[in-house]
Design a protein around this motif. Structure first.
Motif, PDB file in Angstrom:
ATOM      1  N   ILE A 106       5.047  61.027   1.097  1.00  0.00           N
ATOM      2  CA  ILE A 106       3.621  61.302   1.232  1.00  0.00           C
ATOM      3  C   ILE A 106       3.285  61.302   2.714  1.00  0.00           C
ATOM      4  O   ILE A 106       3.513  60.304   3.399  1.00  0.00           O
ATOM      5  CB  ILE A 106       2.759  60.251   0.511  1.00  0.00           C
ATOM      6  N   GLN A 107       2.760  62.419   3.205  1.00  0.00           N
ATOM      7  CA  GLN A 107       2.280  62.484   4.594  1.00  0.00           C
ATOM      8  C   GLN A 107       0.812  62.072   4.583  1.00  0.00           C
ATOM      9  O   GLN A 107      -0.053  62.837   4.146  1.00  0.00           O
ATOM     10  CB  GLN A 107       2.446  63.890   5.163  1.00  0.00           C
ATOM     11  N   PHE A 108       0.521  60.868   5.016  1.00  0.00           N
ATOM     12  CA  PHE A 108      -0.844  60.354   4.961  1.00  0.00           C
ATOM     13  C   PHE A 108      -1.702  61.009   6.040  1.00  0.00           C
ATOM     14  O   PHE A 108      -1.333  61.015   7.214  1.00  0.00           O
ATOM     15  CB  PHE A 108      -0.858  58.837   5.117  1.00  0.00           C
ATOM     16  N   VAL A 142       9.376  55.570  -2.465  1.00  0.00           N
ATOM     17  CA  VAL A 142       8.243  56.346  -1.968  1.00  0.00           C
ATOM     18  C   VAL A 142       8.136  56.135  -0.461  1.00  0.00           C
ATOM     19  O   VAL A 142       7.978  55.001   0.002  1.00  0.00           O
ATOM     20  CB  VAL A 142       6.930  55.925  -2.660  1.00  0.00           C
ATOM     21  N   ILE A 143       8.234  57.218   0.293  1.00  0.00           N
ATOM     22  CA  ILE A 143       8.124  57.160   1.751  1.00  0.00           C
ATOM     23  C   ILE A 143       6.702  57.555   2.139  1.00  0.00           C
ATOM     24  O   ILE A 143       6.267  58.678   1.877  1.00  0.00           O
ATOM     25  CB  ILE A 143       9.139  58.099   2.429  1.00  0.00           C
ATOM     26  N   GLY A 144       5.973  56.626   2.739  1.00  0.00           N
ATOM     27  CA  GLY A 144       4.615  56.889   3.191  1.00  0.00           C
ATOM     28  C   GLY A 144       4.595  57.029   4.704  1.00  0.00           C
ATOM     29  O   GLY A 144       4.700  56.033   5.415  1.00  0.00           O
ATOM     30  N   ASP A 145       4.482  58.253   5.193  1.00  0.00           N
ATOM     31  CA  ASP A 145       4.546  58.514   6.631  1.00  0.00           C
ATOM     32  C   ASP A 145       3.161  58.368   7.262  1.00  0.00           C
ATOM     33  O   ASP A 145       2.194  58.991   6.805  1.00  0.00           O
ATOM     34  CB  ASP A 145       5.091  59.921   6.874  1.00  0.00           C
ATOM     35  N   GLU A 146       3.067  57.516   8.299  1.00  0.00           N
ATOM     36  CA  GLU A 146       1.812  57.256   9.016  1.00  0.00           C
ATOM     37  C   GLU A 146       0.716  56.818   8.049  1.00  0.00           C
ATOM     38  O   GLU A 146      -0.344  57.426   7.956  1.00  0.00           O
ATOM     39  CB  GLU A 146       1.386  58.483   9.813  1.00  0.00           C
ATOM     40  N   ILE A 147       0.981  55.722   7.368  1.00  0.00           N
ATOM     41  CA  ILE A 147       0.082  55.249   6.325  1.00  0.00           C
ATOM     42  C   ILE A 147      -1.298  54.902   6.862  1.00  0.00           C
ATOM     43  O   ILE A 147      -2.302  55.013   6.151  1.00  0.00           O
ATOM     44  CB  ILE A 147       0.711  54.031   5.601  1.00  0.00           C
TER      45      ILE A 147
END
Length: 363
Positions: A106-108, A142-147
């Motif tokens: 997920i690209q936040f 789940v990879i959360g990028d720049e949460i």
């Protein structure tokens, strides 16, 4: 079915399809047969394969790789916090690719909606019923990028997922598969357009890692090996999701003596009573500290926890959860220095060699 607000990598088989609440054991291992507790020899072999695979991509960060694996085996979530370009997302992707399980990213962004994370109910005209379409959180890793770029409302969509391993939408709860781990990254330097994680959100992460810059030799090695192509191309799964589940079961069997439990509680109470801290460690953080210590012991080839195991992970597990007093912050203290002082001042029960294990035999 892709959203403009999110990018998925190796999406979950359930994502974008009609989904009904399944028993946890029915979808737990993505088709792999669940296994019993993994024996010590196979545990050591599997962990070595995972760490060796990560080391081929992340140069000079063996400690960060081991801590990431520790969090996975302790059933926790990982926060990677550091300046841009030091390999936060690369570490998250590499860890995910070493395990043969479902992965989503997920690209936040500020316009990301909670439904992009958890999923949404859509009306099916043919059946004249609402069907649940799962979001990106329905994956093992789940990879959360720049949460911290997402709004507080979207960040809060992860609270139930991370703590209870389930998602509730429109009054219906849906279980997430096992294993389940959130690996989030954030940049602590650039503050424009970001929403700092609140205390409740930070407390959901078992550990925080600051990658730091690689040393000179590791950086030269990176320039020689990574310039032609991405090192992720050659990363293949070395264990299955069922193997990880068996490793997690082995970690749960690691023995913790009464003295270790008392030492862990003493650390937590010392943070709450410290004059230099405005917020100390929560009971949840102590539980996660003990889980991380058990995983550390298992990775070191032991079936019992030593005080050193607790000390080794205390800073990574507790530092992001405590808040400095204003006077301490203005004097140059950091959560890490305060924790080191607390650990240095707390007495550790002096036991004869092997006593931590003999307690187990006499219990």
């Amino acid at each position: 079915m892709e959203s403009k607000r999110q990018v998925t990598v190796e999406p979950s088989r359930l994502q974008g399809e009609a989904y009904s609440a399944l028993p946890r054991d029915a979808a737990a291992f993505n088709g792999h047969k669940p296994q019993q507790v993994m024996d010590a020899e196979r545990f050591h072999d599997a962990s070595e394969r995972i760490l060796a695979s990560i080391s081929k991509v992340i140069d000079g960060k063996a400690d960060a790789a081991k801590l990431a694996l520790t969090v996975l085996l302790a059933q926790g979530h990982l926060l990677l916090e550091d300046v841009p370009g030091v390999g936060k997302t690369l570490l998250a992707k590499t860890l995910a690719r070493t395990v043969d399980c479902t992965v989503s990213r997920i690209q936040f962004t500020p316009d990301l909606l909670p439904s992009d994370v958890t999923g949404v109910s859509i009306y099916n005209q043919s059946s004249r019923q609402f069907e649940f379409r799962p979001g990106a959180v329905f994956a093992n890793i789940v990879i959360g990028d720049e949460i911290n770029r997402a709004s507080a409302k979207t960040q809060s969509a992860l609270l139930e997922c991370m703590e209870e391993h389930q998602v509730t939408v429109d009054g219906h709860s849906y279980q997430l598969g096992l294993p389940f781990m959130v690996v989030a990254t954030q940049n602590p330097i650039e503050m424009e357009g970001t929403y700092p994680l609140p205390e409740a959100q930070r407390d959901r992460f078992m550990a925080r890692i600051s990658m730091g810059y690689p040393d000179r030799d590791a950086e030269i090695e990176m320039l020689e090996t990574h310039q032609a192509s991405s090192p992720l191309i050659n990363v293949t799964p070395v264990v299955t999701a069922a193997d990880v589940a068996a490793m997690i079961a082995a970690v749960q069997q690691v023995y913790v003596s009464t003295a270790i439990k008392e030492y862990t509680v003493a650390i937590g109470r010392a943070t709450r009573e410290s004059a230099r801290l405005r917020l100390g460690a929560s009971p949840r953080s102590l539980l996660q500290l003990l889980r991380a210590a058990k995983a550390t012991a298992a990775l070191d080839g032991r079936d019992f926890v030593l005080p050193d195991d607790v000390v080794d992970v205390a800073e990574s597990v507790l530092a992001h959860r405590i808040i400095l007093d204003r006077k301490a912050a203005s004097s140059g203290d950091t959560p890490q220095t305060v924790l080191r002082g607390i650990l240095a001042s707390l007495p550790v029960a002096q036991e004869p060699p092997g006593a931590w294990r003999r307690d187990k035999q006499s219990a």
